[in-house]
Enzyme design. Sequence first.
Site, PDB file in Angstrom:
ATOM      1  N   HIS A 125       4.587  -1.164   0.832  1.00 45.05           N
ATOM      2  CA  HIS A 125       6.038  -1.269   0.826  1.00 45.05           C
ATOM      3  C   HIS A 125       6.467  -2.176  -0.331  1.00 45.05           C
ATOM      4  CE1 HIS A 125       5.939  -0.402   5.411  1.00 45.05           C
ATOM      5  NE2 HIS A 125       6.232   0.708   4.746  1.00 45.05           N
TER       6      HIS A 125
ATOM      7  N   PHE B  73       3.274  -7.071   0.905  1.00 40.76           N
ATOM      8  CA  PHE B  73       1.961  -7.407   1.486  1.00 40.76           C
ATOM      9  C   PHE B  73       1.531  -6.438   2.589  1.00 40.76           C
ATOM     10  CE2 PHE B  73       4.437 -11.554   1.045  1.00 40.76           C
ATOM     11  CZ  PHE B  73       4.160 -11.699  -0.302  1.00 40.76           C
ATOM     12  N   HIS B  74       1.806  -5.129   2.386  1.00 43.72           N
ATOM     13  CA  HIS B  74       1.466  -4.136   3.406  1.00 43.72           C
ATOM     14  C   HIS B  74       0.535  -3.040   2.876  1.00 43.72           C
ATOM     15  CE1 HIS B  74       5.556  -5.036   5.606  1.00 43.72           C
ATOM     16  NE2 HIS B  74       4.682  -6.018   5.717  1.00 43.72           N
ATOM     17  N   PRO B  75      -0.553  -3.336   2.197  1.00 43.01           N
ATOM     18  CA  PRO B  75      -1.408  -2.255   1.697  1.00 43.01           C
ATOM     19  C   PRO B  75      -2.136  -1.533   2.827  1.00 43.01           C
ATOM     20  CG  PRO B  75      -2.463  -4.373   1.326  1.00 43.01           C
ATOM     21  CD  PRO B  75      -1.083  -4.663   1.832  1.00 43.01           C
TER      22      PRO B  75
END
Length: 543
Positions: free
Chosen positions: A301, A475-477
Amino acid sequence: MTGGSMEDIGRYDYIVVGAGSAGCVLANRLSADPKTKVLLLEAGGKDDWIWFHIPVGYLFAIGNPRADWMFKTTPQPGLNGRSLNYPRGKVIGGSSAINAMIYMRGQRQDYDGWRQMGLAGWGFDDVLPLFKRQEDHYAGASMAHGAGGPWRVEAPRVHWPILDAVREAAGEIGIPKIVDFNRGDNEGAAYFDVNQKRGRRWSAARGFLKPILKRPNLRLVSGAEVACIVLAGKRAEAIQFHKDGQSFIVHAAGEIILAAGAIGTPKILELSGIGDAQVLAAAGIDVRHDLPGVGKNLQDHLQLRPIFKLAHARTLNVDYRSRLKRVSMALDYALFRRGPLTMAPSQLGIFTKSSDAYATPNLEFHVQPLSLDKFGDAMHPFAAITLSVCNLRPTSRGTSHVVSPDFRAPPMISPDYLSTEPDRQVAVDALRLVRRLCAAPALAPYQMEEFRPGAELVSDADLVQAAADIGTTIFHPVGTAKMGIDGDPMAVLDARLRLRGIGGLRIADASVMPCITSGNTNSPTMMIAEKAAEMILEEARRS
């Protein structure tokens, strides 16, 4: 790993690699049977630093090598050639020890979409009981929530009038007030529930791991960096790892479960010779199992962080500059466990659609009563708020790959943000929606003034460039070892999270998601681990 002696530390029924959000859940569930021996390997350290536990500590943990692996992306064409810091937790609890603490499941359609891809057992009605089983919700058990589980969920313990005004403004432009984002449809404006307990961060380590560390059948080894998975033909047999300059090998009687995250898991697979043959050859690694999807399908995101200066409002920028108020904050926390030190990075959330082309919300706002250039930097010396907004379902797809056989070398991470026209259009529409929100009557008393990206930018082309200038990871890999059906050439796993073509090896972390969820990804990752443990134990009982 070659050269030198290697100490054999024995055989375990299950070896879990990574004591992050997923690994803590796996260790808890798999070691519940005292006859089952479980080894948990964590490359990071113990959570013995105060800022892992005081919620506002994320400001000090992100960008600190004690807490963060300090990854960076490659220069991103879609971000005007900028390279981004790419934080990942370097500690037991993983990124749940440094993240935003926001409890978010996503939307019903996310999981029903997985099921419609042919992934049986992953629909919303299938996974809701798993979320509830983990949860200890402050309002108690209900149709939507669970109580008594290890994963504590509480309401925020700090209040900012400016955020109330933003919520009122959202209502004025047609975004309704709601009270709960976690009922399957998260459209609306509300305050985020947080993973805290009485004003302290409640990481996966605190909830799932620490209460069970005294189990005699569970062993945790921290500071253990995995060099590779040892294969015997087409079966995963052992793990080789380094700790304190020594080399070790440990054997699996049952399964090896990778839970090292969307960056760590494909790295371990590729170091082991499992992955795209061309990528492995370029990195100087012998191919043991050609699996083209490893390290591909990276989704994240991208947050755009518009900042608005304002008048007549209390914000953290202003409060923090006052020594007296800093002392007051510290006392409020020490005596009552409340106030700004309990703050998650974002307190107010808004889920809405960027246009009528979307059936469900495709934007998430994280509204913050502060502003800074990036996390790790000082706050600005003026009153301001940040209206971070991200595209929940990006169509851009990136990669994360190793560059050499050296397990110490960081991977090459390229999310390829804003590489598709739909993503660029959503970014333009999102920035325009931010301006519409800030022009609503409820915010008029605050004299909102756009500081970034700048009110002079008005055309689509201008706003695409603005998005490229201010966009950054939230920080949403996910997605780099995705599950998929037979015949999907990019599928790394089947629907039971088993690696395709290699026995005794499963993955249970954010990398397995075929498509990213519509919200913060930490709790969905923990649900995946819950489901993985359930499947592993079910299969063990049948065998």
